[in-house]
Every structure is written in structure tokens, then in C-alpha cells.
Design a protein around this motif. Structure first.
Motif, PDB file in Angstrom:
ATOM      1  N   VAL A  74      43.817  26.194  43.850  1.00  0.00           N
ATOM      2  CA  VAL A  74      44.830  25.397  44.552  1.00  0.00           C
ATOM      3  C   VAL A  74      45.568  24.493  43.563  1.00  0.00           C
ATOM      4  O   VAL A  74      46.792  24.365  43.607  1.00  0.00           O
ATOM      5  CB  VAL A  74      44.180  24.569  45.691  1.00  0.00           C
ATOM      6  CG1 VAL A  74      45.124  23.505  46.215  1.00  0.00           C
ATOM      7  CG2 VAL A  74      43.734  25.491  46.814  1.00  0.00           C
ATOM      8  N   ARG A  75      44.829  23.892  42.661  1.00  0.00           N
ATOM      9  CA  ARG A  75      45.437  22.962  41.684  1.00  0.00           C
ATOM     10  C   ARG A  75      46.262  23.704  40.644  1.00  0.00           C
ATOM     11  O   ARG A  75      47.251  23.187  40.147  1.00  0.00           O
ATOM     12  CB  ARG A  75      44.325  22.154  40.997  1.00  0.00           C
ATOM     13  CG  ARG A  75      44.785  21.192  39.938  1.00  0.00           C
ATOM     14  CD  ARG A  75      45.512  19.993  40.578  1.00  0.00           C
ATOM     15  NE  ARG A  75      45.910  19.034  39.575  1.00  0.00           N
ATOM     16  CZ  ARG A  75      47.072  19.063  38.931  1.00  0.00           C
ATOM     17  NH1 ARG A  75      47.935  20.020  39.184  1.00  0.00           N
ATOM     18  NH2 ARG A  75      47.375  18.142  38.046  1.00  0.00           N
ATOM     19  N   HIS A  76      45.862  24.923  40.306  1.00  0.00           N
ATOM     20  CA  HIS A  76      46.549  25.716  39.277  1.00  0.00           C
ATOM     21  C   HIS A  76      46.866  27.101  39.841  1.00  0.00           C
ATOM     22  O   HIS A  76      46.150  28.069  39.580  1.00  0.00           O
ATOM     23  CB  HIS A  76      45.688  25.832  38.018  1.00  0.00           C
ATOM     24  CG  HIS A  76      45.354  24.516  37.414  1.00  0.00           C
ATOM     25  ND1 HIS A  76      46.291  23.734  36.777  1.00  0.00           N
ATOM     26  CD2 HIS A  76      44.192  23.816  37.384  1.00  0.00           C
ATOM     27  CE1 HIS A  76      45.726  22.617  36.357  1.00  0.00           C
ATOM     28  NE2 HIS A  76      44.447  22.632  36.724  1.00  0.00           N
ATOM     29  N   PRO A  77      47.945  27.220  40.620  1.00  0.00           N
ATOM     30  CA  PRO A  77      48.288  28.501  41.250  1.00  0.00           C
ATOM     31  C   PRO A  77      48.439  29.661  40.259  1.00  0.00           C
ATOM     32  O   PRO A  77      48.244  30.815  40.631  1.00  0.00           O
ATOM     33  CB  PRO A  77      49.622  28.216  41.952  1.00  0.00           C
ATOM     34  CG  PRO A  77      49.637  26.735  42.150  1.00  0.00           C
ATOM     35  CD  PRO A  77      48.875  26.153  40.994  1.00  0.00           C
ATOM     36  N   ALA A  78      48.737  29.367  39.012  1.00  0.00           N
ATOM     37  CA  ALA A  78      48.899  30.438  38.022  1.00  0.00           C
ATOM     38  C   ALA A  78      47.598  31.207  37.788  1.00  0.00           C
ATOM     39  O   ALA A  78      47.631  32.369  37.391  1.00  0.00           O
ATOM     40  CB  ALA A  78      49.408  29.861  36.697  1.00  0.00           C
ATOM     41  N   VAL A  79      46.454  30.587  38.044  1.00  0.00           N
ATOM     42  CA  VAL A  79      45.176  31.270  37.827  1.00  0.00           C
ATOM     43  C   VAL A  79      44.552  31.774  39.130  1.00  0.00           C
ATOM     44  O   VAL A  79      43.486  32.378  39.103  1.00  0.00           O
ATOM     45  CB  VAL A  79      44.162  30.361  37.070  1.00  0.00           C
ATOM     46  CG1 VAL A  79      44.687  30.001  35.696  1.00  0.00           C
ATOM     47  CG2 VAL A  79      43.802  29.146  37.886  1.00  0.00           C
ATOM     48  N   ARG A  80      45.216  31.537  40.250  1.00  0.00           N
ATOM     49  CA  ARG A  80      44.664  31.923  41.563  1.00  0.00           C
ATOM     50  C   ARG A  80      44.279  33.397  41.596  1.00  0.00           C
ATOM     51  O   ARG A  80      43.173  33.751  42.008  1.00  0.00           O
ATOM     52  CB  ARG A  80      45.642  31.613  42.682  1.00  0.00           C
ATOM     53  CG  ARG A  80      45.123  32.072  44.060  1.00  0.00           C
ATOM     54  CD  ARG A  80      46.090  31.788  45.183  1.00  0.00           C
ATOM     55  NE  ARG A  80      46.116  30.393  45.568  1.00  0.00           N
ATOM     56  CZ  ARG A  80      45.187  29.794  46.309  1.00  0.00           C
ATOM     57  NH1 ARG A  80      44.150  30.461  46.724  1.00  0.00           N
ATOM     58  NH2 ARG A  80      45.295  28.528  46.631  1.00  0.00           N
ATOM     59  N   GLU A  81      45.178  34.262  41.177  1.00  0.00           N
ATOM     60  CA  GLU A  81      44.904  35.700  41.224  1.00  0.00           C
ATOM     61  C   GLU A  81      43.736  36.075  40.322  1.00  0.00           C
ATOM     62  O   GLU A  81      42.907  36.910  40.672  1.00  0.00           O
ATOM     63  CB  GLU A  81      46.156  36.477  40.815  1.00  0.00           C
ATOM     64  CG  GLU A  81      46.031  37.967  41.022  1.00  0.00           C
ATOM     65  CD  GLU A  81      47.320  38.694  40.695  1.00  0.00           C
ATOM     66  OE1 GLU A  81      47.216  39.791  40.125  1.00  0.00           O
ATOM     67  OE2 GLU A  81      48.410  38.177  41.003  1.00  0.00           O
ATOM     68  N   ARG A  82      43.648  35.433  39.166  1.00  0.00           N
ATOM     69  CA  ARG A  82      42.550  35.715  38.232  1.00  0.00           C
ATOM     70  C   ARG A  82      41.208  35.247  38.780  1.00  0.00           C
ATOM     71  O   ARG A  82      40.169  35.840  38.495  1.00  0.00           O
ATOM     72  CB  ARG A  82      42.823  35.041  36.889  1.00  0.00           C
ATOM     73  CG  ARG A  82      43.976  35.661  36.151  1.00  0.00           C
ATOM     74  CD  ARG A  82      44.406  34.909  34.924  1.00  0.00           C
ATOM     75  NE  ARG A  82      43.360  34.194  34.231  1.00  0.00           N
ATOM     76  CZ  ARG A  82      43.577  33.417  33.185  1.00  0.00           C
ATOM     77  NH1 ARG A  82      44.790  33.260  32.715  1.00  0.00           N
ATOM     78  NH2 ARG A  82      42.585  32.793  32.609  1.00  0.00           N
ATOM     79  N   LEU A  83      41.219  34.154  39.543  1.00  0.00           N
ATOM     80  CA  LEU A  83      39.969  33.603  40.076  1.00  0.00           C
ATOM     81  C   LEU A  83      39.541  34.239  41.398  1.00  0.00           C
ATOM     82  O   LEU A  83      38.378  34.113  41.800  1.00  0.00           O
ATOM     83  CB  LEU A  83      40.099  32.087  40.266  1.00  0.00           C
ATOM     84  CG  LEU A  83      40.300  31.257  39.002  1.00  0.00           C
ATOM     85  CD1 LEU A  83      40.419  29.783  39.354  1.00  0.00           C
ATOM     86  CD2 LEU A  83      39.174  31.491  38.022  1.00  0.00           C
ATOM     87  N   ALA A  84      40.460  34.917  42.080  1.00  0.00           N
ATOM     88  CA  ALA A  84      40.171  35.452  43.415  1.00  0.00           C
ATOM     89  C   ALA A  84      38.921  36.326  43.459  1.00  0.00           C
ATOM     90  O   ALA A  84      38.070  36.131  44.338  1.00  0.00           O
ATOM     91  CB  ALA A  84      41.389  36.202  43.960  1.00  0.00           C
TER      92      ALA A  84
END
Length: 170
Positions: A74-84
Motif C-alpha cells: 500500500v505504501r509503495h504501489p510500485a512493488v505491489r505486484e512483486r509482493l503479491a
């Protein structure tokens, strides 16, 4: 005529005493409980309580990790897909470790650092800590739960590795 007594032999007396003792033992155990059976049931109940507490503790740790993944995403949307995929695995671990299916809530995660690289480093540390906690819990776990904990701990170590790789998760 005087009453004559029939002498009782020692053998007959011992046989009668033995028969009475055996009948007493059978009567005492006839309700299905014996001292060993009572101890066995108490031990099984204690083991079940210990396993339930261990499952609660380990599933809560995995749920907290799941929530930490979400907070970083949530804080860093750029990594959202990588963390999913890692977040999803942590959620599955929390569910698998829970004694009964339930949504495990955890306390709000700590603030996420502004720097995405620092946030990933902290997330890796958290994943390693949860993995280590699951590894320590192996010593208390019955065999089936120990196998699950070993698998979840190994997955947590992989998460920590993936989070600290220079190339990222891709």
C-alpha cells in the motif's frame, strides 16, 4: 454328635483369596477407566491444548507477516505486484497453521519506511524472523504440524532471500 469341622487347606484359602482379589480388580476396572487410561486421556488433552496454542502462535505470526506485506504494498504501489505472490503465500501459511479456518487479525504493522528499498529490507528481516520462529516451534510440534512448520519456515527463508536479491523479485 458334635459338629465336625472340615479343615480348610492352605491351597483352598489361597485360591479363595486370589479369586476375591481378582474379582475386586475386575470390578474396579469394569467402568473402562484405569489409572493408566486416565493418565493417557489427560496427556492427550494436554498435548491437544499445547498444539492449539502452538498453532495459534504460529498462525498469528504468519498473519502478521501477511499484513506487513500488504502495508508495504500500500505504501509503495510500485512493488505491489512483486509482493503479491509472497503476501498470498503468507496468507495461505496463516490459514494452514490455524487450528480452524478463520481470518486471523494481527495488530497494525509498524510504519513503512519512505524508501522502497529500505521497506523491502525491513520486510525481509520480518520474513526471516517469522521463519526463525517457525523453526524454533518445530521442537514443540507433533509430527504432522512439525512437517507443516518446516515447510512454512523454508518458504519464509525463501521470501527473505527474494526480498534481498539485488534484481528484486522478478
Amino acid at each position: 454328635m458334635p459338629a465336625t469341622r472340615t479343615p480348610t487347606s492352605r491351597r483352598a484359602a489361597l485360591a479363595a483369596t486370589g479369586a476375591a482379589a481378582a474379582a475386586g480388580l475386575l470390578a474396579a476396572c469394569s467402568d473402562g477407566t484405569s489409572p493408566q487410561a486416565g493418565r493417557g486421556e489427560a496427556e492427550r488433552a494436554r498435548a491437544a491444548r499445547a498444539e492449539a496454542a502452538l498453532r495459534l502462535r504460529t498462525s498469528a505470526a504468519s498473519a502478521a507477516l501477511r499484513d506487513r506485506y500488504e502495508a508495504v504494498a500500500v505504501r509503495h504501489p510500485a512493488v505491489r505486484e512483486r509482493l503479491a505472490p509472497l503476501r498470498e503465500e503468507a496468507a495461505q501459511h496463516a490459514t494452514a497453521l490455524a487450528a480452524a479456518p478463520a481470518h486471523l487479525a494481527s495488530p497494525p504493522p509498524a510504519p513503512v519506511p519512505d524508501d522502497p528499498a529500505e521497506a523491502l529490507r525491513e520486510l525481509a528481516v520480518t520474513a526471516r524472523q517469522v521463519s526463525d520462529a517457525h523453526t524454533v516451534a518445530l521442537t514443540e510440534a507433533p509430527p504432522e504440524l512439525a512437517r507443516l512448520l518446516a515447510s512454512v519456515a523454508a518458504a519464509g527463508a525463501v521470501h527473505a532471500y527474494l526480498l534481498t536479491r539485488r534484481e528484486g523479485l522478478g
